[in-house]
Design a protein around this motif. Structure first.
Motif, PDB file in Angstrom:
ATOM      1  N   LEU A  26       0.826  -1.205   0.000  1.00 38.17           N
ATOM      2  CA  LEU A  26       0.000   0.000   0.000  1.00 38.17           C
ATOM      3  C   LEU A  26       0.857   1.251   0.000  1.00 38.17           C
ATOM      4  CD1 LEU A  26      -2.799   1.264   0.073  1.00 38.17           C
ATOM      5  CD2 LEU A  26      -2.728   1.116   2.569  1.00 38.17           C
ATOM      6  N   SER A  27       1.932   1.254   0.760  1.00 31.66           N
ATOM      7  CA  SER A  27       2.837   2.399   0.807  1.00 31.66           C
ATOM      8  C   SER A  27       3.479   2.641  -0.559  1.00 31.66           C
ATOM      9  CB  SER A  27       3.913   2.158   1.865  1.00 31.66           C
ATOM     10  OG  SER A  27       4.857   3.203   1.855  1.00 31.66           O
ATOM     11  N   ARG A  28       3.855   1.582  -1.232  1.00 31.20           N
ATOM     12  CA  ARG A  28       4.456   1.716  -2.571  1.00 31.20           C
ATOM     13  C   ARG A  28       3.434   2.235  -3.576  1.00 31.20           C
ATOM     14  NH1 ARG A  28       8.926  -2.926  -3.500  1.00 31.20           N
ATOM     15  NH2 ARG A  28       9.844  -2.789  -1.434  1.00 31.20           N
ATOM     16  N   ILE A  29       2.199   1.757  -3.484  1.00 29.73           N
ATOM     17  CA  ILE A  29       1.143   2.242  -4.384  1.00 29.73           C
ATOM     18  C   ILE A  29       0.884   3.720  -4.146  1.00 29.73           C
ATOM     19  CG2 ILE A  29      -1.328   2.068  -4.914  1.00 29.73           C
ATOM     20  CD1 ILE A  29      -1.046  -0.975  -4.443  1.00 29.73           C
ATOM     21  N   LEU A  34       1.278   9.270  -5.932  1.00 31.85           N
ATOM     22  CA  LEU A  34       1.697  10.663  -5.681  1.00 31.85           C
ATOM     23  C   LEU A  34       2.722  11.118  -6.710  1.00 31.85           C
ATOM     24  CD1 LEU A  34       1.944  10.738  -1.789  1.00 31.85           C
ATOM     25  CD2 LEU A  34       0.244  11.874  -3.229  1.00 31.85           C
ATOM     26  N   THR A  35       3.640  10.253  -7.073  1.00 32.59           N
ATOM     27  CA  THR A  35       4.641  10.600  -8.088  1.00 32.59           C
ATOM     28  C   THR A  35       3.965  10.854  -9.430  1.00 32.59           C
ATOM     29  OG1 THR A  35       6.326   9.313  -6.940  1.00 32.59           O
ATOM     30  CG2 THR A  35       6.726   9.809  -9.273  1.00 32.59           C
ATOM     31  N   LEU A  36       3.041   9.990  -9.813  1.00 31.22           N
ATOM     32  CA  LEU A  36       2.319  10.160 -11.073  1.00 31.22           C
ATOM     33  C   LEU A  36       1.526  11.470 -11.080  1.00 31.22           C
ATOM     34  CD1 LEU A  36       1.549   8.883 -13.796  1.00 31.22           C
ATOM     35  CD2 LEU A  36      -0.385   7.822 -12.625  1.00 31.22           C
ATOM     36  N   LEU A  37       0.840  11.762  -9.985  1.00 33.74           N
ATOM     37  CA  LEU A  37       0.065  13.010  -9.900  1.00 33.74           C
ATOM     38  C   LEU A  37       0.979  14.238  -9.934  1.00 33.74           C
ATOM     39  CD1 LEU A  37      -2.599  11.918  -7.283  1.00 33.74           C
ATOM     40  CD2 LEU A  37      -2.984  12.400  -9.714  1.00 33.74           C
ATOM     41  N   ALA A  38       2.132  14.144  -9.295  1.00 32.83           N
ATOM     42  CA  ALA A  38       3.089  15.257  -9.326  1.00 32.83           C
ATOM     43  C   ALA A  38       3.594  15.488 -10.744  1.00 32.83           C
ATOM     44  CB  ALA A  38       4.250  14.990  -8.379  1.00 32.83           C
ATOM     45  N   LEU A  39       3.902  14.407 -11.461  1.00 30.42           N
ATOM     46  CA  LEU A  39       4.349  14.541 -12.853  1.00 30.42           C
ATOM     47  C   LEU A  39       3.250  15.131 -13.731  1.00 30.42           C
ATOM     48  CD1 LEU A  39       6.330  11.215 -13.325  1.00 30.42           C
ATOM     49  CD2 LEU A  39       7.269  13.531 -13.204  1.00 30.42           C
ATOM     50  N   LEU A  40       2.007  14.696 -13.520  1.00 35.08           N
ATOM     51  CA  LEU A  40       0.882  15.249 -14.264  1.00 35.08           C
ATOM     52  C   LEU A  40       0.745  16.749 -13.988  1.00 35.08           C
ATOM     53  CD1 LEU A  40      -1.507  14.690 -16.151  1.00 35.08           C
ATOM     54  CD2 LEU A  40      -2.865  14.152 -14.120  1.00 35.08           C
ATOM     55  N   GLY A  41       0.928  17.141 -12.744  1.00 37.52           N
ATOM     56  CA  GLY A  41       0.876  18.565 -12.390  1.00 37.52           C
ATOM     57  C   GLY A  41       1.974  19.365 -13.082  1.00 37.52           C
ATOM     58  N   VAL A  42       3.169  18.811 -13.137  1.00 37.79           N
ATOM     59  CA  VAL A  42       4.289  19.484 -13.815  1.00 37.79           C
ATOM     60  C   VAL A  42       3.987  19.637 -15.306  1.00 37.79           C
ATOM     61  CG1 VAL A  42       6.715  19.229 -14.490  1.00 37.79           C
ATOM     62  CG2 VAL A  42       6.029  18.835 -12.121  1.00 37.79           C
ATOM     63  N   LEU A 173      -7.341  14.845  -3.324  1.00 38.48           N
ATOM     64  CA  LEU A 173      -5.984  14.355  -3.618  1.00 38.48           C
ATOM     65  C   LEU A 173      -4.922  15.227  -2.952  1.00 38.48           C
ATOM     66  CD1 LEU A 173      -6.324  13.307  -7.358  1.00 38.48           C
ATOM     67  CD2 LEU A 173      -5.920  11.808  -5.397  1.00 38.48           C
ATOM     68  N   VAL A 174      -5.134  16.527  -2.926  1.00 42.83           N
ATOM     69  CA  VAL A 174      -4.174  17.428  -2.268  1.00 42.83           C
ATOM     70  C   VAL A 174      -4.156  17.159  -0.771  1.00 42.83           C
ATOM     71  CG1 VAL A 174      -3.705  19.850  -1.679  1.00 42.83           C
ATOM     72  CG2 VAL A 174      -4.260  19.222  -4.041  1.00 42.83           C
ATOM     73  N   VAL A 175      -5.337  17.011  -0.162  1.00 45.95           N
ATOM     74  CA  VAL A 175      -5.397  16.705   1.275  1.00 45.95           C
ATOM     75  C   VAL A 175      -4.700  15.375   1.551  1.00 45.95           C
ATOM     76  CG1 VAL A 175      -6.962  16.090   3.174  1.00 45.95           C
ATOM     77  CG2 VAL A 175      -7.459  18.074   1.733  1.00 45.95           C
ATOM     78  N   TRP A 176      -4.980  14.358   0.733  1.00 46.05           N
ATOM     79  CA  TRP A 176      -4.361  13.039   0.899  1.00 46.05           C
ATOM     80  C   TRP A 176      -2.844  13.122   0.765  1.00 46.05           C
ATOM     81  CZ3 TRP A 176      -2.528   9.797  -3.368  1.00 46.05           C
ATOM     82  CH2 TRP A 176      -2.119   8.531  -2.940  1.00 46.05           C
ATOM     83  N   ALA A 177      -2.375  13.914  -0.196  1.00 46.89           N
ATOM     84  CA  ALA A 177      -0.936  14.023  -0.436  1.00 46.89           C
ATOM     85  C   ALA A 177      -0.209  14.644   0.755  1.00 46.89           C
ATOM     86  CB  ALA A 177      -0.668  14.834  -1.696  1.00 46.89           C
ATOM     87  N   PHE A 178      -0.841  15.589   1.420  1.00 49.10           N
ATOM     88  CA  PHE A 178      -0.176  16.297   2.514  1.00 49.10           C
ATOM     89  C   PHE A 178      -0.585  15.797   3.899  1.00 49.10           C
ATOM     90  CE2 PHE A 178       0.320  19.276  -1.017  1.00 49.10           C
ATOM     91  CZ  PHE A 178       1.679  19.494  -0.929  1.00 49.10           C
ATOM     92  N   TRP A 179      -1.444  14.784   3.969  1.00 52.54           N
ATOM     93  CA  TRP A 179      -1.872  14.248   5.257  1.00 52.54           C
ATOM     94  C   TRP A 179      -0.687  13.565   5.947  1.00 52.54           C
ATOM     95  CZ3 TRP A 179      -6.472  15.364   7.267  1.00 52.54           C
ATOM     96  CH2 TRP A 179      -6.842  14.712   8.441  1.00 52.54           C
ATOM     97  N   PRO A 180      -0.477  13.836   7.249  1.00 54.08           N
ATOM     98  CA  PRO A 180       0.669  13.215   7.939  1.00 54.08           C
ATOM     99  C   PRO A 180       0.561  11.685   7.916  1.00 54.08           C
ATOM    100  CG  PRO A 180      -0.391  14.880   9.323  1.00 54.08           C
ATOM    101  CD  PRO A 180      -1.245  14.697   8.108  1.00 54.08           C
ATOM    102  N   ARG A 181       1.684  11.037   7.706  1.00 52.77           N
ATOM    103  CA  ARG A 181       1.728   9.581   7.676  1.00 52.77           C
ATOM    104  C   ARG A 181       2.631   9.067   8.790  1.00 52.77           C
ATOM    105  NH1 ARG A 181       0.422  11.152   2.942  1.00 52.77           N
ATOM    106  NH2 ARG A 181      -0.332   9.953   1.204  1.00 52.77           N
ATOM    107  N   LYS A 182       2.369   7.839   9.213  1.00 55.03           N
ATOM    108  CA  LYS A 182       3.226   7.210  10.212  1.00 55.03           C
ATOM    109  C   LYS A 182       4.561   6.862   9.566  1.00 55.03           C
ATOM    110  CE  LYS A 182      -0.228   4.317  11.562  1.00 55.03           C
ATOM    111  NZ  LYS A 182      -0.686   3.051  12.085  1.00 55.03           N
ATOM    112  N   GLN A 183       5.611   7.078  10.294  1.00 60.75           N
ATOM    113  CA  GLN A 183       6.939   6.686   9.825  1.00 60.75           C
ATOM    114  C   GLN A 183       7.092   5.187   9.989  1.00 60.75           C
ATOM    115  OE1 GLN A 183       9.107   8.714   8.312  1.00 60.75           O
ATOM    116  NE2 GLN A 183       7.573  10.328   8.491  1.00 60.75           N
ATOM    117  N   GLN A 184       7.643   4.530   9.007  1.00 60.64           N
ATOM    118  CA  GLN A 184       7.808   3.077   9.091  1.00 60.64           C
ATOM    119  C   GLN A 184       9.228   2.714   9.370  1.00 60.64           C
ATOM    120  OE1 GLN A 184       6.036   0.986   5.908  1.00 60.64           O
ATOM    121  NE2 GLN A 184       4.182   2.190   5.971  1.00 60.64           N
TER     122      GLN A 184
END
Length: 184
Positions: A26-29, A34-42, A173-184
């Protein structure tokens, strides 16, 4: 050799590594999305800057006057150019006057009339004869590229309900991208 006791250090708060660090699927997905969305934004930002810098815009074909070359429902990328750059066989968009939709046809003749103005005669590929009268222009929009059927998709997503849905999804998507995540 002395077997003196080595004092034990208390590291209860630190995680104990148990093997190679593995990330969950799930973390990799999430990272991939996020990488794909960032590239689309660029890409969107670059396209917007290029559109302004190169004077490029989009037009939609609502009639079949340019068929079969450019069928009804095509979306075309056009660039505004001075009339002095117009050549016979260019497909160009010109204004027909106040309150009328522009026309996009193939140029069949170009005649300078002075002061940077040109008289151009145009004809739709599907039409038997040239347009009723020539157009007097100082600049035109030249068709650079077109995609059949794409105008229908652009027209559909331009409806208010679809634009609202796109805005909500983009916000989530913006909220999801910046939502704090647990460190693994």
């Amino acid at each position: 050799m002395s077997t003196a006791a080595i004092p034990a250090l208390d590291h209860e708060d630190e995680p104990v590594p148990t093997g190679p660090h593995r990330r969950s699927v799930l973390s990799r997905i999430e990272d991939g999305a996020l990488t794909l969305l960032a590239l689309l934004g660029v890409v969107c930002i670059i396209a917007t800057i290029a559109a302004f810098a190169l004077n490029i815009s989009l037009i939609m074909f609502k009639t079949g006057s340019m068929s079969p070359t450019i069928p009804t429902g095509s979306l075309a990328v056009v660039r505004q150019i001075p009339a002095s750059d117009i050549k016979v066989d260019d497909v160009t968009t010109v204004s027909r006057g106040e309150g009328q939709l522009p026309v996009t046809h193939r140029v069949v003749s170009v005649t300078p009339i002075g002061g940077g103005s040109y008289s151009i005669e145009m004809k739709g590929d599907a039409n038997d004869s040239p347009d009723a009268r020539p157009y007097e222009v100082t600049e035109v929009k030249k068709v650079l590229w077109h995609a059949p059927g794409l105008a229908y998709a652009v027209s559909a997503v331009s409806q208010p309900e679809y634009m609202a849905a796109i805005t909500v999804v983009a916000s989530l998507l913006v909220v999801w991208a910046f939502w704090p995540r647990k460190q693994q």
